[in-house]
Motif scaffolding. Sequence first.
Motif, PDB file in Angstrom:
ATOM      1  N   LYS A 122       0.820  -1.204   0.000  1.00 22.21           N
ATOM      2  CA  LYS A 122       0.000   0.000   0.000  1.00 22.21           C
ATOM      3  C   LYS A 122       0.858   1.260   0.000  1.00 22.21           C
ATOM      4  N   ILE A 123       0.467   2.222  -0.849  1.00 21.95           N
ATOM      5  CA  ILE A 123       1.029   3.567  -0.783  1.00 21.95           C
ATOM      6  C   ILE A 123       0.087   4.481  -1.556  1.00 21.95           C
ATOM      7  N   SER A 124      -0.174   5.659  -1.026  1.00 21.99           N
ATOM      8  CA  SER A 124      -1.034   6.628  -1.706  1.00 21.99           C
ATOM      9  C   SER A 124      -0.259   7.913  -1.973  1.00 21.99           C
ATOM     10  N   SER A 125       0.984   7.756  -2.391  1.00 18.32           N
ATOM     11  CA  SER A 125       1.833   8.886  -2.758  1.00 18.32           C
ATOM     12  C   SER A 125       2.906   8.351  -3.693  1.00 18.32           C
ATOM     13  N   ASP A 126       3.831   9.212  -4.076  1.00 11.92           N
ATOM     14  CA  ASP A 126       4.924   8.751  -4.923  1.00 11.92           C
ATOM     15  C   ASP A 126       5.936   7.929  -4.132  1.00 11.92           C
ATOM     16  N   ALA A 127       6.690   7.134  -4.857  1.00 11.60           N
ATOM     17  CA  ALA A 127       7.878   6.458  -4.335  1.00 11.60           C
ATOM     18  C   ALA A 127       9.046   6.859  -5.222  1.00 11.60           C
ATOM     19  N   ALA A 128      10.192   7.107  -4.630  1.00  9.68           N
ATOM     20  CA  ALA A 128      11.349   7.634  -5.365  1.00  9.68           C
ATOM     21  C   ALA A 128      12.072   6.508  -6.084  1.00  9.68           C
ATOM     22  N   VAL A 129      11.540   6.102  -7.237  1.00 10.72           N
ATOM     23  CA  VAL A 129      12.122   5.018  -8.022  1.00 10.72           C
ATOM     24  C   VAL A 129      11.729   5.192  -9.485  1.00 10.72           C
ATOM     25  N   GLN A 130      12.701   5.007 -10.387  1.00 14.09           N
ATOM     26  CA  GLN A 130      12.448   5.086 -11.826  1.00 14.09           C
ATOM     27  C   GLN A 130      13.344   4.092 -12.563  1.00 14.09           C
ATOM     28  N   ILE A 131      12.919   3.721 -13.774  1.00 16.23           N
ATOM     29  CA  ILE A 131      13.735   2.915 -14.684  1.00 16.23           C
ATOM     30  C   ILE A 131      14.210   3.826 -15.805  1.00 16.23           C
ATOM     31  N   ASN A 169      13.211  11.954  -0.129  1.00 10.51           N
ATOM     32  CA  ASN A 169      12.802  10.765  -0.881  1.00 10.51           C
ATOM     33  C   ASN A 169      11.314  10.761  -1.227  1.00 10.51           C
ATOM     34  N   ASP A 170      10.735  11.968  -1.410  1.00  8.30           N
ATOM     35  CA  ASP A 170       9.308  12.021  -1.724  1.00  8.30           C
ATOM     36  C   ASP A 170       9.027  11.557  -3.149  1.00  8.30           C
ATOM     37  N   CYS A 171       9.917  11.862  -4.080  1.00  9.08           N
ATOM     38  CA  CYS A 171       9.744  11.436  -5.468  1.00  9.08           C
ATOM     39  C   CYS A 171      11.078  11.593  -6.180  1.00  9.08           C
ATOM     40  N   LEU A 172      11.127  11.184  -7.448  1.00  4.77           N
ATOM     41  CA  LEU A 172      12.352  11.259  -8.242  1.00  4.77           C
ATOM     42  C   LEU A 172      11.978  11.633  -9.669  1.00  4.77           C
ATOM     43  N   GLN A 400      -0.966   1.635 -16.474  1.00  3.19           N
ATOM     44  CA  GLN A 400       0.042   2.284 -17.303  1.00  3.19           C
ATOM     45  C   GLN A 400      -0.241   1.888 -18.749  1.00  3.19           C
ATOM     46  N   HIS A 401       0.296   2.643 -19.697  1.00  2.00           N
ATOM     47  CA  HIS A 401       0.044   2.348 -21.110  1.00  2.00           C
ATOM     48  C   HIS A 401       1.241   2.754 -21.947  1.00  2.00           C
ATOM     49  N   VAL A 442       9.112   9.228 -21.710  1.00  2.00           N
ATOM     50  CA  VAL A 442       9.134  10.237 -20.649  1.00  2.00           C
ATOM     51  C   VAL A 442       8.131   9.874 -19.564  1.00  2.00           C
ATOM     52  N   ARG A 443       6.944   9.436 -19.971  1.00  2.00           N
ATOM     53  CA  ARG A 443       5.916   9.068 -19.007  1.00  2.00           C
ATOM     54  C   ARG A 443       6.324   7.827 -18.221  1.00  2.00           C
ATOM     55  N   LEU A 444       7.196   6.988 -18.805  1.00  2.00           N
ATOM     56  CA  LEU A 444       7.645   5.785 -18.114  1.00  2.00           C
ATOM     57  C   LEU A 444       8.805   6.085 -17.174  1.00  2.00           C
ATOM     58  N   TYR A 445       9.800   6.860 -17.634  1.00  2.00           N
ATOM     59  CA  TYR A 445      10.948   7.078 -16.738  1.00  2.00           C
ATOM     60  C   TYR A 445      10.713   8.201 -15.745  1.00  2.00           C
ATOM     61  N   ASN A 446       9.670   9.004 -15.956  1.00  2.04           N
ATOM     62  CA  ASN A 446       9.223   9.947 -14.936  1.00  2.04           C
ATOM     63  C   ASN A 446       7.820   9.572 -14.492  1.00  2.04           C
ATOM     64  N   ALA A 447       7.661   8.342 -14.080  1.00  2.00           N
ATOM     65  CA  ALA A 447       6.358   7.840 -13.645  1.00  2.00           C
ATOM     66  C   ALA A 447       5.997   8.427 -12.288  1.00  2.00           C
ATOM     67  N   THR A 448       4.703   8.674 -12.093  1.00  2.00           N
ATOM     68  CA  THR A 448       4.246   9.291 -10.853  1.00  2.00           C
ATOM     69  C   THR A 448       2.850   8.822 -10.492  1.00  2.00           C
ATOM     70  N   PHE A 449       2.562   8.838  -9.223  1.00  2.00           N
ATOM     71  CA  PHE A 449       1.222   8.561  -8.710  1.00  2.00           C
ATOM     72  C   PHE A 449       0.251   9.668  -9.109  1.00  2.00           C
ATOM     73  N   TYR A 450       0.781  10.896  -9.263  1.00  2.01           N
ATOM     74  CA  TYR A 450      -0.045  12.077  -9.532  1.00  2.01           C
ATOM     75  C   TYR A 450      -0.052  12.367 -11.026  1.00  2.01           C
ATOM     76  N   ILE A 451      -0.875  11.594 -11.751  1.00  4.70           N
ATOM     77  CA  ILE A 451      -0.866  11.661 -13.207  1.00  4.70           C
ATOM     78  C   ILE A 451      -1.234  13.059 -13.655  1.00  4.70           C
ATOM     79  N   GLY A 452      -0.386  13.611 -14.508  1.00  7.19           N
ATOM     80  CA  GLY A 452      -0.657  14.863 -15.182  1.00  7.19           C
ATOM     81  C   GLY A 452      -0.186  14.698 -16.599  1.00  7.19           C
ATOM     82  N   ARG A 453       1.107  14.870 -16.790  1.00  6.84           N
ATOM     83  CA  ARG A 453       1.668  14.735 -18.133  1.00  6.84           C
ATOM     84  C   ARG A 453       1.417  13.328 -18.666  1.00  6.84           C
TER      85      ARG A 453
END
Length: 454
Positions: A122-131, A169-172, A400-401, A442-453
């Motif tokens: 469970k998490i309802s915010s971002d996690a600081a991790v990207q590929i 470590n809120d996001c990356l 994700q898509h 860009v949407r994959l390597y800057n993935a976020t819980f707070y979808i905008g872009r």
Amino acid sequence: MTPTGWLVWLVITLPQAPAEEPLVTEAETSAAPEGWKVTDFMPHQPPPLPRGEPIGQPECVRQIDLGDFGAWVARYGDLDGDGEADVLFVQTKGQQITCLTALNLRGEQLWQVGTPHAERFKISSDAAVQIYDQDGDGQNEVLYVDGLTLRLLDGRTGRVEREGEVAANDCLLIANFSGGERPQDLVVKDRYKHLWVYDADFRLRWEAATNTGHYPLNLDFDGDGRDELLCGYTLFDDDGTVLWEHPELPVHNDAVDADDMDGDGVPEIAIACSRDSVLLTAQGEILWRQPHRHSQHAVIGAFVPDRPGKQVVFVDRGQGGVVFCYTKEGTELWHTRPQGWLTIVSTVEGWTGEECSYLLLFRRSVGPPVLVNGRGEQVAEFPFPPAQKENGWDQQYYVQHFDAFGDAREEIFVHNERALWVYTNAAPEPDLPVPTRREPEVRLYNATFYIGRP
């Protein structure tokens, strides 16, 4: 795995979101019980959306059951270098990452870092991790923050290649403030007050105190080859100089998107402001402001083929997840009935191969993920069986898509903590050019819980 029927959905009326964080429901905070099972696909009650002409032919082609490493956070990218997408499931305790599990899309585990725990999904915010291919060697790595240590892992093995200390470590976010050939700079932030920018060698470039909001947006607004950074309601130049800011906007920036809506070559900026929905110019001028109750997501796209330019869509969580579509001038084209206050929206531009955008609505309480056209009509659906629990149905799922199979059309990835379902468009592939807007990665390597872009 192709489903043989449809899914029964229990329609749940969710309470209106509270004004302040944390915005989580009982379903979000309850642990999954032992002995869960995935139900058969069966007919479900129709969601409260008008039906339009179906687009494509959704077909579930993969189902991967997850063990005790399942999680709400997933990242996608080619980790093992075979040219095919892989998936990384991220378990957390709070925002602290505790376990990373890499799989290919055949369900085979590539590697695991940390110890999986069935209740840490469970998490309802971002996690600081990207590929991302951080070092430019043609092979993706995993970047993640462990405590306050930023680690770069070999994508094929999970082995630590490099590490350094960061301040939060809120996001990356990965950006290009250095003017190099590719993005290699890194942004981290605390929850709402401060951000730090690091170079490719994890050295601090600059830092700033501001109302950060949730997830920043990087874009080269002035065309100088270096990104600017929109964090919260402040636009920073590549060196940290403040270009403009709007401290009068309410609460914080929940989500942001930027794109050229009228074809003049300059992007407009849409911000979901925790209350109002706002559209600005790249110079920071407010074009219009809609007084919504709790604007949570914002996306831009060419959703209406017979209208010039692009449109902007906001989700008003305060009205139970009502989706609003506006022109650049602020004219409302349509809005939906409530979809559930946790509803998220994303822009899909490659489902059919045509030069047209669709809205992907997910995390709805009224049904599975759906595609919506520029008239607010449901045109495709991606049902999946949620985890059955003693006290009802677990409605938490994420989407994700991207083009995973190389046919120039996007697949739709749906997952909860128990399984991953992959949908493709089984309709014959059209002989059409691949849609272009930004690089989809860009949407994959800057993935976020707070979808905008998108």
